[in-house]
Design an enzyme around this catalytic site. Structure first.
Site, short mmCIF file in Angstrom:
data_model
loop_
_atom_site.label_atom_id
_atom_site.label_comp_id
_atom_site.label_asym_id
_atom_site.label_seq_id
_atom_site.Cartn_x
_atom_site.Cartn_y
_atom_site.Cartn_z
N HIS A 54 0.81 -1.22 0.00
CA HIS A 54 0.00 0.00 0.00
C HIS A 54 0.85 1.27 0.00
CE1 HIS A 54 -3.56 -2.38 1.96
NE2 HIS A 54 -3.37 -2.68 0.68
N HIS A 104 -1.48 -8.10 4.54
CA HIS A 104 -0.07 -7.71 4.36
C HIS A 104 0.08 -6.37 3.64
CE1 HIS A 104 0.69 -11.77 5.71
NE2 HIS A 104 -0.06 -12.24 4.73
N CYS A 105 -0.86 -5.47 3.88
CA CYS A 105 -0.85 -4.16 3.20
C CYS A 105 -0.75 -4.33 1.69
CB CYS A 105 0.28 -3.28 3.72
SG CYS A 105 0.08 -2.78 5.43
N ALA A 106 -1.48 -5.33 1.18
CA ALA A 106 -1.48 -5.60 -0.25
C ALA A 106 -2.88 -6.08 -0.66
CB ALA A 106 -0.42 -6.64 -0.61
#
Length: 407
Positions: A124, A363-365
């Protein structure tokens, strides 16, 4: 000579801990790596005996602290083979570095109607700043998708590039899939249309030898805590002429040349124009110690050991029923998986009971999760101190969960 794994593990005091009555198996280094004693001691020593405010101080402690900080800047430049120490900007971490580029370079040189390119596997931190820029400036964000095998579909990149492409921002190693992207080739293609390039090295810096001149990237960013250094310190590398052409992002002390209420303010040269306020000097000292540690261990030796360990882990995980792996066959540092239909949070919670620390979630994805049609994944990650025995414990833990919960 064999890799000195026992000596390496002895360098990291936290690895001797127990969690829930079990020896800790720390498989979450992609989120944040543990710190060797030398890093802990260097930062503590600085605060015990060397601390003073840097810049402009005429007293001895201030001058020594300033010299020590600038010595680490030189060390970072050498570590990534920057052409000049003036190409190294200290920041809080990868996220701030990308935001700095988006807000300084982006808002100055990217105009309405231009476009920039990111990829479907970005963190992100390498998505949201560009979306914010696009919304503010009327810029198009183009996305390079994944291929079926979990690698980037780089064959599609030439079709996304055109004369209005101003920037390519790409991760060198995916924080979820472990894919090592062909960034050097991608950079050359972007430069052919006049675009600048930013490489997110948050994951690659601890696993690969990085040479920014060989890559020919315009920007390279990473965080200290990923490479066994302290939290709250990171690096923005930028080519000197480009940094010098960029306006400051934040204003304050240290980044100015002259301030006048009558004639306005002029700014320091790069990199100091991007370092407003009091720096995290203790963190900078710790970062220097971390780079010393990695250099002494040997980056080629680290790569060989981790490559062997990854092969062992992937083979061992074949023993776990109903395990789904995500990403290409060749991966670096991380292994993303799910167990049957069980939520990643539940799998991670069970493993924690056994003393095994992994990361679970998106996972910030989130775009990557959407690509695979799952809300979350489990992620185990490797580091210089990871052992085969810890991999065996992970496999045994997953097998036990499967026996308890089924598929």
């Amino acid at each position: 000579m064999s890799y000195p794994i026992e000596r390496v593990r002895a360098d990291f005091p936290l690895l001797a801990s127990e969690v829930n009555g079990q020896p800790l198996a720390y498989l979450d280094s992609a989120a944040s790596a543990q710190k060797p004693q030398s890093v802990i001691e260097r930062e503590a020593e600085f605060y015990r005996h060397e601390y003073a405010a840097v810049h402009r101080g005429i007293h001895t402690l201030s001058a020594q602290a300033t010299s020590a900080m600038e010595a680490v800047r030189e060390q970072v430049a050498a570590f990534i083979n920057a052409a000049s120490v003036e190409e190294i900007v200290f920041v809080r971490g990868t996220t701030e570095a990308i935001n700095l580029v988006a807000n300084s370079y982006g808002r100055t040189f990217i105009q309405p109607g231009d476009n920039l390119i990111i990829t479907e596997m970005e963190h992100h931190a390498n998505i949201v700043p560009w979306q914010m820029l696009a919304e503010a400036r009327g810029v198009e964000v183009r996305v390079l998708p994944l291929a079926e095998d979990g690698s980037l579909d780089v064959a599609q990149l030439p079709g996304l590039l055109d004369e209005r492409t101003r920037l390519l921002a790409v991760t060198q190693i995916s924080n979820v899939l472990g894919a090592l992207n062909p960034v050097k080739t991608m950079i050359a293609q972007a430069k052919a249309v006049g675009a600048v390039t930013l490489v997110d090295g948050a994951q690659s810096i601890m696993h690969q030898t990085v040479d920014v001149q060989d890559l020919d990237c315009d920007f390279f960013v990473f965080s200290g805590h990923k490479i066994y250094g302290p939290s709250g310190i990171g690096v923005l590398y930028g080519k000197r002429d480009l940094l010098q052409a960029m306006p400051p992002w934040e204003g304050g002390g240290a980044m100015i040349r002259q301030v006048s209420l009558r004639t306005g303010t002029t700014y320091a040269d790069s990199p100091w124009r991007f370092e407003a306020g009091s720096p995290n000097t203790g963190g900078i000292m710790g970062l220097g110690a971390a780079l010393d540690y990695v250099t002494a261990l040997g980056r080629e030796e680290i790569q060989r050991y981790e490559s062997s360990l990854m092969k062992y882990a992937l083979e061992a995980l074949k023993q776990v029923p109903d395990l789904t792996l995500y990403g290409p066959a060749e991966r670096h540092g991380v292994i993303a998986f799910n167990l049957g239909q069980h939520h990643a949070y539940d799998v991670g919670s069970f493993l924690d009971r056994y003393g095994i620390a992994i990361r679970t979630g998106h996972h910030c994805a989130m775009p990557l999760m959407e690509h695979y049609g799952v809300p979350s994944m489990c992620r185990a990650s490797l580091a210089v101190y990871t052992t085969r025995e810890e991999i065996d414990r992970l496999v045994a833990g997953l097998q036990r969960i499967h026996r308890l919960l089924g598929s």
